[in-house]
Design an enzyme around this catalytic site. Structure first.
Site, PDB file in Angstrom:
ATOM      1  N   ILE A 205       0.875  -1.193   0.000  1.00  0.00           N
ATOM      2  CA  ILE A 205       0.000   0.000   0.000  1.00  0.00           C
ATOM      3  C   ILE A 205       0.903   1.231   0.000  1.00  0.00           C
ATOM      4  O   ILE A 205       1.752   1.366   0.891  1.00  0.00           O
ATOM      5  CB  ILE A 205      -0.860   0.079   1.289  1.00  0.00           C
ATOM      6  CG1 ILE A 205      -1.560  -1.259   1.581  1.00  0.00           C
ATOM      7  CG2 ILE A 205      -1.879   1.213   1.199  1.00  0.00           C
ATOM      8  CD1 ILE A 205      -2.081  -1.356   3.022  1.00  0.00           C
ATOM      9  N   HIS A 206       0.771   2.084  -0.980  1.00  0.00           N
ATOM     10  CA  HIS A 206       1.542   3.331  -0.908  1.00  0.00           C
ATOM     11  C   HIS A 206       0.923   4.508  -1.659  1.00  0.00           C
ATOM     12  O   HIS A 206       1.436   5.616  -1.585  1.00  0.00           O
ATOM     13  CB  HIS A 206       2.964   3.116  -1.438  1.00  0.00           C
ATOM     14  CG  HIS A 206       3.042   3.083  -2.933  1.00  0.00           C
ATOM     15  ND1 HIS A 206       2.531   2.061  -3.666  1.00  0.00           N
ATOM     16  CD2 HIS A 206       3.556   3.972  -3.820  1.00  0.00           C
ATOM     17  CE1 HIS A 206       2.734   2.302  -4.953  1.00  0.00           C
ATOM     18  NE2 HIS A 206       3.344   3.461  -5.074  1.00  0.00           N
ATOM     19  N   ARG A 207      -0.172   4.284  -2.409  1.00  0.00           N
ATOM     20  CA  ARG A 207      -0.757   5.391  -3.180  1.00  0.00           C
ATOM     21  C   ARG A 207      -1.300   6.455  -2.237  1.00  0.00           C
ATOM     22  O   ARG A 207      -1.978   6.136  -1.251  1.00  0.00           O
ATOM     23  CB  ARG A 207      -1.934   4.906  -4.038  1.00  0.00           C
ATOM     24  CG  ARG A 207      -1.556   4.087  -5.236  1.00  0.00           C
ATOM     25  CD  ARG A 207      -1.729   4.864  -6.541  1.00  0.00           C
ATOM     26  NE  ARG A 207      -0.423   5.321  -7.019  1.00  0.00           N
ATOM     27  CZ  ARG A 207       0.520   4.520  -7.531  1.00  0.00           C
ATOM     28  NH1 ARG A 207       0.320   3.228  -7.653  1.00  0.00           N
ATOM     29  NH2 ARG A 207       1.654   5.029  -7.917  1.00  0.00           N
ATOM     30  N   ARG A 238       6.262   5.984   3.274  1.00  0.00           N
ATOM     31  CA  ARG A 238       5.152   6.951   3.386  1.00  0.00           C
ATOM     32  C   ARG A 238       3.988   6.347   4.176  1.00  0.00           C
ATOM     33  O   ARG A 238       3.388   6.987   5.032  1.00  0.00           O
ATOM     34  CB  ARG A 238       4.647   7.353   1.997  1.00  0.00           C
ATOM     35  CG  ARG A 238       3.398   8.208   2.131  1.00  0.00           C
ATOM     36  CD  ARG A 238       2.860   8.839   0.890  1.00  0.00           C
ATOM     37  NE  ARG A 238       2.764   7.985  -0.240  1.00  0.00           N
ATOM     38  CZ  ARG A 238       3.013   8.377  -1.488  1.00  0.00           C
ATOM     39  NH1 ARG A 238       3.409   9.601  -1.720  1.00  0.00           N
ATOM     40  NH2 ARG A 238       2.877   7.548  -2.493  1.00  0.00           N
TER      41      ARG A 238
END
Ligand code: UDP
Length: 356
Positions: A205-207, A238
């Site tokens: 998950i990084h968007r 992030r």
């Protein structure tokens, strides 16, 4: 022929690795200078890829990272301009859709240096994504557009881009998947998790649309919490930072690890039962390695994967995520959606033929 390659983020290192290798093996007439913008700078988001994938060391590192989009892009433009004025390459090569892509493309165009864009024509049609803005603008200043699929080519044509500048070459990430498959290796930490090979859900998950939205992040975590399988989640810096700020709790069945190197990531992909992700690259790698993918987004640029049934779009709704990851579905993978794994050579043939 002198080429300056501008890269700065993890997926770009992987894409550039195959193209740089093809240059040094079969296209020695190309003299490549690699510029790292510094967008990704952590050792496990940057250095590890240069080491593992034998990417030539960048001749320049602009050290631009850690800021917001405006600050990063602005500083890259400024630094790249001086560098390109000095280097005066015949071509600037950019990949994908990050701020580094746009900065490289914009600086070169203004200096009248032709730009080649690898992974051109991808569209989510969601202008709230920073990546979408970067792609659209880059495609419209590039002189050579290397599209991974017919869908990508059609998107470009619909936007009025001249057909003779577009080359459908397949996806360089497929070249990478095939080449590094045999070199993949189990992450050291995996052994200690007590998770069975082939019996886990791999998740990334990084968007920003997920990490910056507590409601979406909570939905994803709640969906993963009821997965029938243990979840392995190599966590993007992030995402880690945002989860800490939001005070969200990681469910007990989710094993978080630091981001892994590409060779370990390929191993995890190949040895997972299925994959849940909001990454563009990981959606395709699921397909390349024959795994079903559950995409934690509301839309995808890689529409062929959804159309062919191996990718399910579920957004961030916990019930939809749980239903999709727990579905006993097997998929028949349609071959050849993104070329035949010889994309880098195809690209370099076009580049060198333009010069002769
Ligand atoms: N990747 C990796 N280690 C990780 C997570 C991802 O090597 O811990 C690789 C993954 O295999 C893929 C690429 O990084 O090749 C995808 O990058 P990312 O998800 O950051 O960007 P996107 O593809 O969404 O632009």
């Amino acid at each position: 022929m002198r080429v300056v390659t501008v890269i700065g983020a993890r997926p770009q290192f992987i894409k550039a690795a195959v193209v740089s290798r093809a240059m040094s093996e079969s296209f020695r007439e190309i003299n490549e200078t690699i510029v790292h913008t510094g967008q990704h700078y952590d050792a496990n988001m940057s250095d590890i890829f240069f080491d593992q994938l034998d990417i030539p060391r960048p001749q320049y590192n602009l050290g631009v990272g850690g800021g917001g989009h405006g600050q990063n892009t602005g500083r890259m433009l400024e630094k790249l301009e001086g560098l390109l004025v000095e280097e005066r390459p015949d071509l600037v090569l950019v990949y994908g859709d990050t701020d580094s892509t746009l900065a490289g493309a914009l600086t070169a165009t203004k200096l009248h240096i032709p730009v080649a864009h690898i992974e051109a024509g991808l569209r989510s049609f969601n202008r709230r994504m920073p990546e979408e803005i970067n792609r659209v603008l880059t495609d419209h200043v590039a002189e050579l557009l290397f599209a991974p699929s017919l869908t990508a080519r059609d998107n470009l044509i619909r936007e009025g881009i001249k057909e003779n500048t577009i080359h459908v070459v397949g996806d360089v990430m497929y070249d990478a998947a095939l080449y590094y498959r045999e070199r993949s290796r189990c992450p050291e930490k995996f052994e200690r998790l007590g998770v069975e090979v082939g019996e886990f859900l791999l998740c990334t998950i990084h968007r920003a649309e997920n990490t910056d939205n507590p409601v979406r992040m909570q939905g994803i975590l709640s969906g993963l919490a009821v997965a029938d399988l243990p979840v392995i989640l190599p966590m993007h810096p992030r995402t880690k930072a945002k989860l800490t700020t939001m005070g969200l709790i990681i469910p007990g069945n989710v094993h978080v690890m630091e981001p892994v190197g590409y060779l370990e990531m390929v191993w995890l992909e190949m040895n997972s039962r299925l994959i849940a992700t909001d990454s563009g690259g990981v959606q395709k790698e699921a397909y390349f390695h024959g795994k079903r993918c559950v995409t934690l987004r509301d839309e995808t640029e890689w529409v062929e994967l959804v159309d062919s049934g191996c990718n399910t779009l579920v957004g961030s709704d916990d019930t939809r995520i749980a239903d999709a990851v727990n579905a006993p579905l097997q998929v028949e993978l349609k071959e050849g959606l993104y070329g035949d794994g010889d994309s880098a050579n195809r690209i370099l043939k076009v580049l060198t033929s333009k010069r002769s």
